[in-house]
Design a protein around this motif. Structure first.
Motif, mmCIF file in Angstrom:
data_model
loop_
_atom_site.group_PDB
_atom_site.id
_atom_site.type_symbol
_atom_site.label_atom_id
_atom_site.label_comp_id
_atom_site.label_asym_id
_atom_site.label_seq_id
_atom_site.Cartn_x
_atom_site.Cartn_y
_atom_site.Cartn_z
ATOM 1 N N VAL A 224 0.838 -1.198 0.000
ATOM 2 C CA VAL A 224 0.000 0.000 0.000
ATOM 3 C C VAL A 224 0.877 1.254 0.000
ATOM 4 C CG1 VAL A 224 -1.624 1.357 1.382
ATOM 5 C CG2 VAL A 224 -2.012 -1.095 1.055
ATOM 6 N N ALA A 225 1.891 1.282 0.852
ATOM 7 C CA ALA A 225 2.780 2.443 0.911
ATOM 8 C C ALA A 225 3.486 2.662 -0.421
ATOM 9 C CB ALA A 225 3.806 2.259 2.034
ATOM 10 N N ASP A 226 3.881 1.572 -1.073
ATOM 11 C CA ASP A 226 4.557 1.702 -2.355
ATOM 12 C C ASP A 226 3.611 2.266 -3.416
ATOM 13 O OD1 ASP A 226 7.060 0.918 -3.982
ATOM 14 O OD2 ASP A 226 5.391 0.084 -5.144
ATOM 15 N N MET A 227 2.357 1.817 -3.400
ATOM 16 C CA MET A 227 1.389 2.351 -4.371
ATOM 17 C C MET A 227 1.141 3.836 -4.158
ATOM 18 S SD MET A 227 -1.512 -0.540 -5.112
ATOM 19 C CE MET A 227 -2.236 0.559 -6.331
ATOM 20 N N VAL A 228 1.128 4.259 -2.901
ATOM 21 C CA VAL A 228 0.922 5.682 -2.604
ATOM 22 C C VAL A 228 2.112 6.498 -3.109
ATOM 23 C CG1 VAL A 228 0.685 7.381 -0.754
ATOM 24 C CG2 VAL A 228 -0.603 5.230 -0.655
ATOM 25 N N LEU A 229 3.329 6.025 -2.843
ATOM 26 C CA LEU A 229 4.526 6.732 -3.321
ATOM 27 C C LEU A 229 4.560 6.794 -4.841
ATOM 28 C CD1 LEU A 229 7.229 5.294 -0.898
ATOM 29 C CD2 LEU A 229 6.349 7.637 -0.938
ATOM 30 N N TYR A 230 4.215 5.689 -5.471
ATOM 31 C CA TYR A 230 4.197 5.634 -6.936
ATOM 32 C C TYR A 230 3.154 6.605 -7.489
ATOM 33 C CZ TYR A 230 4.137 3.579 -11.637
ATOM 34 O OH TYR A 230 4.224 3.395 -12.992
ATOM 35 N N GLY A 231 1.966 6.606 -6.902
ATOM 36 C CA GLY A 231 0.898 7.477 -7.383
ATOM 37 C C GLY A 231 1.203 8.949 -7.191
ATOM 38 N N GLU A 232 1.831 9.286 -6.062
ATOM 39 C CA GLU A 232 2.177 10.689 -5.814
ATOM 40 C C GLU A 232 3.176 11.203 -6.844
ATOM 41 O OE1 GLU A 232 1.584 10.945 -0.942
ATOM 42 O OE2 GLU A 232 3.555 10.439 -1.790
ATOM 43 N N LYS A 233 4.089 10.341 -7.241
ATOM 44 C CA LYS A 233 5.126 10.754 -8.181
ATOM 45 C C LYS A 233 4.635 10.723 -9.633
ATOM 46 C CE LYS A 233 9.820 9.636 -9.712
ATOM 47 N NZ LYS A 233 10.981 8.716 -9.556
ATOM 48 N N GLU A 234 3.927 9.657 -10.006
ATOM 49 C CA GLU A 234 3.590 9.421 -11.406
ATOM 50 C C GLU A 234 2.194 9.905 -11.793
ATOM 51 O OE1 GLU A 234 5.821 8.324 -13.429
ATOM 52 O OE2 GLU A 234 7.336 7.711 -11.954
ATOM 53 N N HIS A 235 1.354 10.222 -10.797
ATOM 54 C CA HIS A 235 -0.060 10.517 -11.074
ATOM 55 C C HIS A 235 -0.689 9.388 -11.888
ATOM 56 C CE1 HIS A 235 -0.700 15.023 -10.077
ATOM 57 N NE2 HIS A 235 0.011 14.386 -9.153
ATOM 58 N N GLU A 236 -0.361 8.196 -11.502
ATOM 59 C CA GLU A 236 -0.898 6.987 -12.104
ATOM 60 C C GLU A 236 -0.892 5.896 -11.052
ATOM 61 O OE1 GLU A 236 -2.908 5.047 -13.570
ATOM 62 O OE2 GLU A 236 -2.475 6.096 -15.453
ATOM 63 N N ILE A 237 -1.695 4.855 -11.283
ATOM 64 C CA ILE A 237 -1.804 3.769 -10.325
ATOM 65 C C ILE A 237 -0.835 2.657 -10.714
ATOM 66 C CG2 ILE A 237 -3.350 2.076 -9.294
ATOM 67 C CD1 ILE A 237 -3.915 5.068 -8.625
ATOM 68 N N GLY A 238 -0.021 2.242 -9.749
ATOM 69 C CA GLY A 238 0.929 1.172 -10.020
ATOM 70 C C GLY A 238 1.821 0.917 -8.821
ATOM 71 N N MET A 239 2.840 0.102 -9.044
ATOM 72 C CA MET A 239 3.850 -0.198 -8.029
ATOM 73 C C MET A 239 5.224 -0.064 -8.661
ATOM 74 S SD MET A 239 2.521 -3.679 -6.141
ATOM 75 C CE MET A 239 1.089 -3.707 -5.061
ATOM 76 N N HIS A 240 6.217 0.181 -7.832
ATOM 77 C CA HIS A 240 7.584 0.172 -8.326
ATOM 78 C C HIS A 240 7.972 -1.261 -8.698
ATOM 79 C CE1 HIS A 240 7.546 4.028 -6.080
ATOM 80 N NE2 HIS A 240 8.289 4.409 -7.107
ATOM 81 N N PRO A 241 8.829 -1.441 -9.697
ATOM 82 C CA PRO A 241 9.109 -2.777 -10.247
ATOM 83 C C PRO A 241 9.505 -3.819 -9.214
ATOM 84 C CG PRO A 241 10.018 -1.096 -11.684
ATOM 85 C CD PRO A 241 9.511 -0.373 -10.469
ATOM 86 N N GLU A 242 10.349 -3.449 -8.247
ATOM 87 C CA GLU A 242 10.814 -4.431 -7.277
ATOM 88 C C GLU A 242 9.663 -4.961 -6.426
ATOM 89 O OE1 GLU A 242 14.576 -4.719 -4.263
ATOM 90 O OE2 GLU A 242 13.194 -3.050 -3.892
ATOM 91 N N VAL A 243 8.784 -4.058 -5.979
ATOM 92 C CA VAL A 243 7.654 -4.463 -5.132
ATOM 93 C C VAL A 243 6.649 -5.274 -5.944
ATOM 94 C CG1 VAL A 243 5.717 -3.610 -3.738
ATOM 95 C CG2 VAL A 243 7.982 -2.531 -3.553
ATOM 96 N N TYR A 244 6.372 -4.816 -7.159
ATOM 97 C CA TYR A 244 5.426 -5.544 -8.006
ATOM 98 C C TYR A 244 5.941 -6.955 -8.298
ATOM 99 C CZ TYR A 244 2.384 -6.702 -11.928
ATOM 100 O OH TYR A 244 1.485 -7.332 -12.766
ATOM 101 N N ALA A 245 7.217 -7.072 -8.601
ATOM 102 C CA ALA A 245 7.790 -8.386 -8.892
ATOM 103 C C ALA A 245 7.702 -9.308 -7.669
ATOM 104 C CB ALA A 245 9.243 -8.238 -9.333
ATOM 105 N N ALA A 246 7.912 -8.747 -6.474
ATOM 106 C CA ALA A 246 7.823 -9.554 -5.254
ATOM 107 C C ALA A 246 6.391 -10.034 -5.031
ATOM 108 C CB ALA A 246 8.312 -8.740 -4.056
ATOM 109 N N MET A 247 5.418 -9.147 -5.250
ATOM 110 C CA MET A 247 4.014 -9.550 -5.115
ATOM 111 C C MET A 247 3.680 -10.674 -6.089
ATOM 112 S SD MET A 247 0.481 -7.333 -5.585
ATOM 113 C CE MET A 247 0.648 -7.192 -7.381
ATOM 114 N N MET A 248 4.113 -10.544 -7.333
ATOM 115 C CA MET A 248 3.814 -11.549 -8.343
ATOM 116 C C MET A 248 4.542 -12.862 -8.069
ATOM 117 S SD MET A 248 1.539 -10.122 -10.084
ATOM 118 C CE MET A 248 1.349 -11.193 -11.515
ATOM 119 N N GLU A 249 5.710 -12.781 -7.410
ATOM 120 C CA GLU A 249 6.404 -14.014 -7.019
ATOM 121 C C GLU A 249 5.603 -14.763 -5.957
ATOM 122 O OE1 GLU A 249 10.823 -15.614 -5.585
ATOM 123 O OE2 GLU A 249 10.359 -13.465 -5.503
#
Length: 333
Positions: A224-249
């Motif tokens: 959740v914290a990573d999505m908030v940081l990503y959204g604040e910076k990119e003005h888009e919904i997502g996750m940073h690659p490392e966190v997203y890859a860990a979730m998908m693993e």
């Protein structure tokens, strides 16, 4: 009161949010509620509908678990809504819209979880198959309120049908629910699998645990914290690659170690039970409830039977199967 809330949204929401006053409206126009915005009204319509109540007796992962603390489809929905609302609030997006989509995203799910969905998809191959996100929209549009539907806003309808699959939701709020759904089930399915003794925490992929955290709460907080940081910076919904890859693993691990194990044990039973019900009602259309019989004329027999079975709870499906196919003992006096 509604107009005051709409004005407040315009003052407080981010410039990439979806305020209620900019909604594309409903399929059937209705008078505005004096107290609630259109998205608040959608949320209330979903919570009060019959399909939402039935989620409490539908499988999440474990079919008819013997224990009070395993998730069902309703508790999953509530966890998705909580996670999604936290992200939306943190990014100053529309929390009401996000919550409505989250609460409605699984309205069309089958009995027996994804095992039931796979079975119905095979049975309905000749009419385009079955996907629970599309069925959720069908429930909202055509099956609730005795066929009148919930008449939800376009934004909520779009978020429901796009919460899974390749189609991207049109609003950032809808895209939040897509991620929140995964965050919720990856973490609570691990929790349930540990409780059931299928896995132990030490079995989890170590690199994913290092990145996301060792506990259920830590992992959700990290994502959740990573999505908030990503959204604040990119003005888009997502996750940073490392966190997203860990979730998908973690997700891939669950498919291999948990879902596949449950598949081997129980899915053939689900195939037999739902397959028998499907064939029976196709051959005995007159025994469908009156509501579904009315749909035969314009949806066809297969779709009407599919709608009926998809709406069943686990226990009702078992009860109906027992009633139709299990001999009863004679009570001779």
């Amino acid at each position: 009161m509604r107009e005051d809330q709409e004005k407040l949204e315009l003052l407080t929401l981010s410039d990439w949010a979806t305020p209620a006053v900019k909604s594309c409206g409903r399929v059937h126009a209705i008078l505005e509620c004096p107290r609630r915005t259109c998205f608040q009204r959608d949320r209330d319509r979903i919570v009060h509908c019959k399909a939402f109540r039935r989620l409490g007796h539908k499988t999440q992962v474990f079919i008819s678990p013997e224990g009070d603390h395993y998730r069902d489809r309703l508790t999953h929905t509530l966890e998705v809504a909580q996670i999604a609302r936290t992200i939306a609030r943190s990014l100053r997006l529309n929390e009401d819209l996000t919550e409505a989509i989250a609460l409605g995203h699984d309205l069309g799910h089958t009995p027996f979880g994804h095992a039931g969905e796979r079975t119905l998809n095979q049975l309905c191959a000749g009419i385009g198959g079955f996907r629970h996100n599309e069925q959720s929209l069908r429930v909202a549009d055509h099956l609730e309120r005795d066929g009148a539907g919930l008449n939800l806003t376009m934004e909520v309808r779009n978020g429901i049908v796009c919460h899974t699959g390749k189609q991207r939701a049109a609003t950032p709020e809808g895209r939040i629910v897509h991620f929140a759904d995964r965050i919720a089930y990856v973490n609570h399915d691990i929790d349930d699998a540990v409780r059931a003794g299928i896995i132990i925490p030490e079995d989890l992929p170590k690199e994913a645990v290092r990145i996301l955290g060792e506990t259920h709460g830590d992992r959700i907080d990290t994502m959740v914290a990573d999505m908030v940081l990503y959204g604040e910076k990119e003005h888009e919904i997502g996750m940073h690659p490392e966190v997203y890859a860990a979730m998908m693993e973690l997700r891939a691990y669950l498919f291999q170690a948990v879902y596949a194990a449950r598949s081997q044990e129980e899915e053939h039973k689900v195939d037999g039970l739902l397959g028998a019900l499907y064939d029976y009602f196709l051959q005995h259309i007159e025994q469908l409830p009156e509501f579904y019989k009315k749909h035969v004329a314009y949806d066809g027999e297969q779709r009407a039977v599919c709608d009926y079975i998809a709406g069943m709870t686990d226990r009702f499906a078992i009860q109906k199967y027992t009633e139709l196919f299990i001999p009863k003992s004679w009570n001779i006096k």
